[in-house]
Design an enzyme around this catalytic site. Structure first.
Site, PDB file in Angstrom:
ATOM      1  N   ASP A  25       0.818  -1.312   0.124  1.00 17.35           N
ATOM      2  CA  ASP A  25       0.040  -0.006  -0.014  1.00 17.35           C
ATOM      3  C   ASP A  25       0.737   1.424   0.039  1.00 17.35           C
ATOM      4  O   ASP A  25       2.022   1.252  -0.385  1.00 17.35           O
ATOM      5  CB  ASP A  25      -0.977   0.237   1.116  1.00 17.35           C
ATOM      6  CG  ASP A  25      -2.215   0.710   1.012  1.00 17.35           C
ATOM      7  OD1 ASP A  25      -2.183   1.859   0.471  1.00 17.35           O
ATOM      8  OD2 ASP A  25      -3.285   0.033   0.971  1.00 17.35           O
ATOM      9  N   HIS A  34       2.112   2.017  -3.181  1.00 22.97           N
ATOM     10  CA  HIS A  34       1.238   2.696  -3.713  1.00 22.97           C
ATOM     11  C   HIS A  34       1.638   4.381  -3.684  1.00 22.97           C
ATOM     12  O   HIS A  34       0.891   5.125  -3.987  1.00 22.97           O
ATOM     13  CB  HIS A  34      -0.262   3.055  -3.187  1.00 22.97           C
ATOM     14  CG  HIS A  34      -0.780   1.389  -3.366  1.00 22.97           C
ATOM     15  ND1 HIS A  34      -2.204   1.148  -2.675  1.00 22.97           N
ATOM     16  CD2 HIS A  34      -0.352   0.292  -3.999  1.00 22.97           C
ATOM     17  CE1 HIS A  34      -2.599  -0.043  -3.043  1.00 22.97           C
ATOM     18  NE2 HIS A  34      -1.486  -0.460  -3.744  1.00 22.97           N
TER      19      HIS A  34
END
Length: 466
Positions: A260, A283
């Protein structure tokens, strides 16, 4: 806790007034550019209260509290939770103490809350490995969202070459993001610093967290140096370092690769500085998400200086949900190199991390005074720069300086996309962002006219937004 909450609300109100006045003075491009170029993050000098990060002393002034001496086995199988609890109580109440987790041992520790305040300057020296139970069925039901949780600390040093290992693989397999037939249930954060001040974290490795790796919440004056955070690219919701309701935080010389956001900064955070950050996989480095469920989000004064992102799904991202309120203001990203990044520069006011489609709403978290300077590298996607902003609450004062982003394969030029976003570029800017027209001045005049109309109106709108 209530007093701290009231103080936080008061801070938000002050920020709103201060930034509202500040933005009203930014009437031309040169003023905007000067403001963003000179954006400084106050680091404070309280952190200098720390002694150099060492737990040895020629004079023997340190009091050593070894978890082995309080019953820890360190074989990775026996439950050492109570030994850690006893060691914490002793070290926390003893001046100039060092809580030692010895090298070469593996300590199985269940979910535990380590509370302060502690006397004098505590050092937590982690040289071995701290392991979490690897099966969610064996988790402490009293602490469903935290593993190693530290709160109400002041002047505490976490350091060493040791490892905090969340043993997260079975948690990831049970996630609804891995398998839609699974229920969507939150998992623990591996390492949390909450409601604390003057804290240093240096040299540790945090890996394979059940969900988020390292959270700093409701804290101030926190320094994070030389930290390694890692988990597989497909591990769901495993943010690397997550900041919430915290001020005066520095993250420096750290490598983060997760499933993430490498770093995520959310509501109530200000005066955040990130330096020499390596990110990937993951991310990207994100502000947000903000505004979920019509909430208010405020993030101000954030600087990222010198970063390398490789193979991430996003680069420099600001993400907000429709229907929110508040603002993101005063952000500067500079000296960033990207390699094979899908969305190198992205502002998304239509963020929707939900199995169902999100309802269209007019209100939004306002985004303004954002600078991108000396950003280069390769984009995996065609749109290297995306500014997808709200029709009702457009993005303004977006500044680009010395941007050089190309397609990864080199066969086509990268593109820029703008919707309801205004700003300007100077120096070399590739791809060209002509869609960011220099209409900030027109937008400011329009807002002033709307404000004057509201003042002259007999009916005044009462609201409680901060």
């Amino acid at each position: 806790m209530m007093q701290k909450f009231i103080s936080l609300i008061f801070l938000f109100c002050l920020l709103t007034v201060a930034y509202g006045n500040e933005e009203s003075n930014l009437s031309d491009n040169n003023t905007v550019r000067e403001y963003l170029n000179n954006l400084n993050i106050e680091e404070g000098d309280e952190i200098e209260l720390f002694e150099p990060p060492s737990w040895t002393s020629e004079r023997g002034s340190k009091i050593l509290v070894n978890v082995d001496g309080l019953g820890a086995v360190g074989d990775g199988i026996s439950d050492d939770t109570q030994a850690f609890v006893k060691a914490w109580k002793q070290a926390c109440s003893t001046p100039k103490s060092v809580l030692l987790v010895p090298k070469g041992r593996r300590y199985l520790v269940n979910a535990t809350r380590f509370r302060g305040p502690c006397v004098d300057r505590l050092v937590v020296q982690v040289e071995g490995t701290i392991l979490a139970p690897n099966d969610p069925k064996n988790w402490d039901v009293k602490n469903p969202r935290t593993w190693l949780y530290f709160s109400n600390l002041k002047a505490v040093n976490f350091q060493g070459n040791g490892v905090i290992d969340g043993s997260g693989s079975k948690w990831w397999a049970a996630s609804c993001k891995k398998n839609k037939s699974n229920p969507c249930i939150g998992a623990p954060t591996a390492f949390t610093i909450d409601s604390s001040s003057v804290v240093r974290v240096q040299g540790l490795t945090i890996r394979n967290s059940q969900q988020m790796h390292f959270t700093i919440s409701r804290s101030e004056i926190v320094r994070v140096y030389d930290v390694l955070v890692s988990s597989p690219e497909d591990s769901p919701n495993t943010d690397g370092i997550h900041l919430t309701a915290s001020t005066n935080v520095v993250i420096e010389n750290s490598k983060i690769g997760t499933g993430d956001d490498c770093i995520s900064i959310v509501n109530g955070s200000s005066n955040i500085k990130m330096k020499r950050i390596t990110c990937g996989p993951g991310h990207g480095i994100s502000i947000g998400s903000l505004g979920k469920d019509n909430s208010t989000g405020v993030v101000t004064k954030v600087v990222l200086d010198n970063a390398f992102l490789r193979g991430t799904t996003n680069g420099l991202r600001i993400k907000t949900w429709q229907g929110g309120s508040g603002y993101v203001r005063g952000v500067r990203y500079q000296n960033v190199r990207m390699e094979n990044v899908s969305n190198p520069i992205i502002i998304d006011q239509y963020y929707c991390d939900s199995p169902k489609s999100c309802q269209n709403q007019t209100s939004a978290v306002e985004i303004s005074l954002i600078m991108y300077r000396n950003i280069s590298g390769t984009s995996k996607s065609a749109k290297a720069m995306q500014f997808a902003c709200s029709d009702k609450v457009p993005c303004s004062h977006i500044v680009l300086n010395n941007i050089n982003l190309g397609r990864m394969n080199g066969t086509a030029e990268a593109e820029a996309y703008c919707h309801s976003a205004t700003g300007f570029g100077y120096g070399y800017v590739q791809p060209s962002a002509e869609c960011l027209s220099s209409s900030d001045r027109d937008l400011l005049i329009k807002r002033r006219e709307e404000d004057q109309f509201a003042e002259s109106s007999k009916e005044h709108l009462a609201h409680t937004e901060l």
